[in-house]
Design an enzyme around this catalytic site. Structure first.
Site, PDB file in Angstrom:
ATOM      1  N   TRP A  39      -6.929  -0.516  -8.105  1.00 25.53           N
ATOM      2  CA  TRP A  39      -5.541  -0.317  -8.534  1.00 25.53           C
ATOM      3  C   TRP A  39      -5.042   1.081  -8.212  1.00 25.53           C
ATOM      4  CZ3 TRP A  39      -2.846  -4.376  -8.596  1.00 25.53           C
ATOM      5  CH2 TRP A  39      -3.424  -5.594  -8.964  1.00 25.53           C
TER       6      TRP A  39
ATOM      7  N   ASP B 270      -1.560   4.745 -15.277  1.00 20.53           N
ATOM      8  CA  ASP B 270      -1.488   3.285 -15.313  1.00 20.53           C
ATOM      9  C   ASP B 270      -2.461   2.819 -16.396  1.00 20.53           C
ATOM     10  OD1 ASP B 270      -1.689   0.566 -14.960  1.00 20.53           O
ATOM     11  OD2 ASP B 270      -2.177   0.652 -12.816  1.00 20.53           O
TER      12      ASP B 270
ATOM     13  N   LYS C  19      -2.353  -8.145 -20.647  1.00 19.50           N
ATOM     14  CA  LYS C  19      -3.772  -8.015 -20.995  1.00 19.50           C
ATOM     15  C   LYS C  19      -3.939  -7.774 -22.504  1.00 19.50           C
ATOM     16  CE  LYS C  19      -3.906  -6.337 -16.383  1.00 19.50           C
ATOM     17  NZ  LYS C  19      -4.608  -7.385 -15.642  1.00 19.50           N
TER      18      LYS C  19
HETATM   19  C1  LIG Z   1      -4.813  -1.487 -13.779  1.00 18.71           C
HETATM   20  C2  LIG Z   1      -3.809  -2.406 -13.163  1.00 18.71           C
HETATM   21  N1  LIG Z   1      -2.737  -1.889 -12.547  1.00 18.71           N
HETATM   22  C3  LIG Z   1      -1.810  -2.670 -11.970  1.00 18.71           C
HETATM   23  C4  LIG Z   1      -1.921  -4.033 -11.976  1.00 18.71           C
HETATM   24  C5  LIG Z   1      -0.858  -4.878 -11.330  1.00 18.71           C
HETATM   25  O1  LIG Z   1      -0.140  -5.529 -12.313  1.00 18.71           O
HETATM   26  P1  LIG Z   1       1.010  -6.581 -11.965  1.00 18.71           P
HETATM   27  O2  LIG Z   1       0.345  -7.726 -11.276  1.00 18.71           O
HETATM   28  O3  LIG Z   1       1.547  -6.963 -13.317  1.00 18.71           O
HETATM   29  O4  LIG Z   1       2.010  -5.910 -11.121  1.00 18.71           O
HETATM   30  C6  LIG Z   1      -3.019  -4.628 -12.604  1.00 18.71           C
HETATM   31  C7  LIG Z   1      -3.162  -6.104 -12.634  1.00 18.71           C
HETATM   32  O5  LIG Z   1      -4.139  -6.659 -13.012  1.00 18.71           O
HETATM   33  C8  LIG Z   1      -3.987  -3.787 -13.207  1.00 18.71           C
HETATM   34  O6  LIG Z   1      -5.054  -4.313 -13.817  1.00 18.71           O
END
Ligand SMILES: Cc1ncc(COP(=O)(O)O)c(C=O)c1O
Length: 359
Positions: free
Chosen positions: A102, A172, A196
């Site tokens: 991520w 994040d 989550k």
């Molecule tokens: C740490 C983290 N950041 C970003 C995301 C991306 O999230 P989204 O699919 O809601 O854009 C996720 C998705 O699992 C994640 O776990």
């Protein structure tokens, strides 16, 4: 069919009392004869829901008054693009720490808008560690420093807020928000998708310092401008009303369970139980450094990888679902978010011990 224990990484298991309440209220919210799904987002009933949502979030994380709380769409992924567009100001660079999948996505998306300085990276360790903060290169000309508080796929979590050498710190927290007490004043901004620990997908919370928000690119359309969203209480356009409502129910449930401090303790206990089974076993492997093993997402492989399909099949037959690893990482993964009860973890570790004994 009876409910099972769902270890999915997100969308993830929700508290059963929340689902029951939503079911009971679906046709008529609070005796109004109207479903939340049918209400105007500008009407008095939905305004109550929206105000309670923000108030509960602020209370749970002790959000200081000079911070704005936004409820946006587009997931954390949209924020990967919106963060540089809103926070760069007159700067051309931003610092990012790379600790996994991520972080890499956030870096890739920021690259469309600015020069990315990678302050530190654990790619050489296969993302099994967090680089020693003493060695981070923080460029004083950068607008902010970004890190991923919990890498959902790699299973790596920060347990301390890193020092950003005076730069606004951006994090994040999609997969560990509401699982630890936070000093929000240490951050310029935090953000998280709800799906989550906080509710259903479709809601992304952004908490940002009011002063920082004033930097947004003047050419940004209002919908993508955090300061404009703050001015309009995230109601510039029609929000996903049912998802806000459901998120609100999860926050109320979180409060009823003792709030963030209680979930910090529970999360540590649940994860310790699972890591203990893995570490005592010769079948299950988790290679993440012990000082940064995630409490939320525990990836593991089997010493005999051919047994993985059998593991998943038998787990499912025992009411344990969502254990398949991320499609890019393979292997297995158990996500232990706030709504995963201790009983679920107990059932999983007992199943794992028995599976190892048999195989
Ligand atoms: C740490 C983290 N950041 C970003 C995301 C991306 O999230 P989204 O699919 O809601 O854009 C996720 C998705 O699992 C994640 O776990």
């Amino acid at each position: 069919m009876a409910r099972v224990y769902n270890f999915s990484a997100g969308p993830a298991t929700l508290p059963e009392p929340v689902l029951e309440q939503a079911q009971a209220e679906l046709l008529s919210w609070h005796d109004t004869g109207v479903s939340v799904l049918e209400m105007s987002h500008r009407g008095e009933h939905f305004t109550d829901i929206a105000e309670q949502l923000e108030a509960d979030f602020r209370e749970l994380l002790s959000v200081p008054h000079d911070y704005q709380v936004l409820f946006l769409q587009g997931g954390a992924t949209a924020q990967f693009s919106l963060i540089p567009q809103n926070l760069l100001g007159d700067k051309a660079k931003a610092c990012y720490v790379n600790t996994g999948f991520w972080s890499e996505k956030a870096i890739e998306y920021a690259g469309y808008h600015c020069q990315v300085v990678v302050s530190a990276s654990s790619v050489a360790s296969g993302f099994q560690s967090i680089p020693d903060t003493a060695g981070w290169f923080i460029d004083r000309e950068a607008a902010y420093l970004h890190y991923t508080a919990n890498e959902t796929i790699n299973g790596v979590e920060f347990f301390n807020i890193p020092d950003s050498a005076g730069l606004p710190l951006v994090s994040d927290m999609s997969s560990n928000i509401l699982t630890q007490e936070l000093d929000i004043s240490r951050f310029g901004m935090i953000y998280a998708g709800a799906q989550k620990n906080m509710g259903p997908s479709g809601v992304t919370v952004v908490v940002a310092n009011g002063e920082l928000l004033a930097k947004a690119d003047a050419k940004l359309a209002p919908l993508f401008n955090y300061a404009e969203q703050a001015r309009h209480k995230s109601l510039l356009n029609t929000p996903p009303t049912f998802n806000w409502y459901l998120t609100g129910l999860v926050l109320q449930w979180t409060k009823s369970q003792g709030g963030v401090a209680a979930f910090a303790r529970r999360s540590a206990d649940k994860a310790a139980r699972l890591y203990q089974v893995i570490d005592q076993s010769s079948l299950y492997i988790n290679s993440v450094n012990r000082d940064c093993r995630s409490r939320m997402n525990i990836p593991f492989t089997l010493a005999e990888s051919a047994l993985e399909a059998c593991f998943l099949e038998q787990a499912e037959a025992n009411g344990l679902v969502g254990l398949k690893g991320h499609r890019l990482a393979g292997g297995l993964r158990a996500s232990l978010y706030n709504a995963m009860p201790e009983q679920g973890v107990k059932a999983l570790v007992e199943f794992m011990a028995e599976f190892e004994r048999v195989h």
